[in-house]
Design an enzyme around this catalytic site. Sequence first.
Site, PDB file in Angstrom:
ATOM      1  NE  ARG A   1       6.967   0.746   5.026  1.00 44.38           N
ATOM      2  CZ  ARG A   1       5.739   0.379   5.165  1.00 44.38           C
ATOM      3  NH1 ARG A   1       5.605  -1.151   4.786  1.00 44.38           N
ATOM      4  NH2 ARG A   1       4.638   0.822   5.368  1.00 44.38           N
TER       5      ARG A   1
ATOM      6  CE  LYS B   1      26.460  -2.941  -4.821  1.00 47.88           C
ATOM      7  NZ  LYS B   1      26.574  -1.711  -5.941  1.00 47.88           N
TER       8      LYS B   1
ATOM      9  CG  HIS C   1       3.033   3.754   8.680  1.00 53.11           C
ATOM     10  ND1 HIS C   1       3.384   4.551   7.815  1.00 53.11           N
ATOM     11  CD2 HIS C   1       2.772   2.537   8.158  1.00 53.11           C
ATOM     12  CE1 HIS C   1       3.028   4.051   6.519  1.00 53.11           C
ATOM     13  NE2 HIS C   1       2.729   2.751   6.861  1.00 53.11           N
TER      14      HIS C   1
ATOM     15  NE  ARG D   1      -1.813  -2.376   2.756  1.00 49.71           N
ATOM     16  CZ  ARG D   1      -1.687  -3.458   2.338  1.00 49.71           C
ATOM     17  NH1 ARG D   1      -2.888  -3.549   1.467  1.00 49.71           N
ATOM     18  NH2 ARG D   1      -0.841  -4.257   2.624  1.00 49.71           N
ATOM     19  CB  THR D   2       3.319   2.606   2.297  1.00 48.06           C
ATOM     20  OG1 THR D   2       2.448   2.193   3.368  1.00 48.06           O
ATOM     21  CG2 THR D   2       3.842   4.039   2.822  1.00 48.06           C
TER      22      THR D   2
HETATM   23  N1   CP Z   1      -0.503  -0.043   5.839  1.00 49.40           N
HETATM   24  C1   CP Z   1       0.771  -0.307   5.250  1.00 49.40           C
HETATM   25  O1   CP Z   1       1.818   0.231   5.656  1.00 49.40           O
HETATM   26  O2   CP Z   1       0.797  -1.434   4.511  1.00 49.40           O
HETATM   27  P1   CP Z   1       1.945  -1.796   3.473  1.00 49.40           P
HETATM   28  O3   CP Z   1       2.917  -2.470   4.620  1.00 49.40           O
HETATM   29  O4   CP Z   1       1.782  -2.771   2.425  1.00 49.40           O
HETATM   30  O5   CP Z   1       2.819  -0.536   3.054  1.00 49.40           O
END
Ligand code: CP
Length: 305
Positions: free
Chosen positions: A101, A80, A129, A51-52
């Site tokens: 991320r 590396k 998040h 999603r993100t």
């Molecule tokens: N909600 C969310 O962060 O989903 P993903 O881990 O798929 O990005």
Amino acid sequence: MRHLMNPLDFTVEELEGLFDLANDIENHPEKYAHACAGKKLATCFYEPSTRTRLSFEAAMLNLGGSVLGFSDANSSSASKGESVADTIRVVSCYADICAMRHPKEGAPMVAASKSRIPVINAGDGGHQHPTQTLTDLLTIRSLKHRLNNLTIGLCGDLKFGRTVHSLINALSRYEGIRFIFISPDELRIPDYVTEMLNEKGIPYEEVMSLEDVLPRLDILYMTRVQKERFFNEEDYIRLKDFYILDRKKMKLASPDMLILHPLPRVNEISVEVDDDPRAVYFKQAQYGVYVRMALILTLLGIHVD
Ligand code: CP
């Protein structure tokens, strides 16, 4: 230049502006179709995501911009031994904005401190998040028409769940919020969160039974027990199916309670619940695109009349 590391980086007033913009994008997408022409978004994902990452990429493409990046640390020079600080210095030469991320708490903050472009924390370990929180708040505001005077049940992995920690942080700034934390003892909400709530005088309860509290909830925020955060497989197996929301349990909930889930879902919501009009987790994923479009425009300082 502004980054987004934590939902509290925006004031409540700024969030209102961001959500108004997201709703305008939802209603008039054509107005924004070329707003980011010539701009590039880098997605630097050191941890898996559906999603993100894809919603950030969809957001930039919807705005007429372009995307580049990596979706796996092993396909980047991190494998590396390159540091996050060096990577962002280089990505700053290639892109106008970056969503990152990382499994290590604080890594996007290190990147932001060395970056020449806005950095968005797209999830750092069990910490924060913020863009999921923006998604959650926009979903609640759009469907409940308020972010105050709500009883919110958060259920599942409250210990490691970064979406939970971010959402509590953000909602704690609104009037009349009451939290009910529903978890097994092993996955209780961390003390630093309850200490913050105590300091602010925000009411909360900690319970183990979902059924007992369902009738009192305006919002039920379900979460997955996260296999990747456990040190011990036995504990994961013991706890993974602790909560399963099904049609029978939903009979206990109020007719206008909303079920949110950051997704991915494993077993914690039975698929038979998906057709219930109160189940809004797939709508929530759609709101994630609108709010990320609004965020990209805001951090790039682009205004559309
Ligand atoms: N909600 C969310 O962060 O989903 P993903 O881990 O798929 O990005």
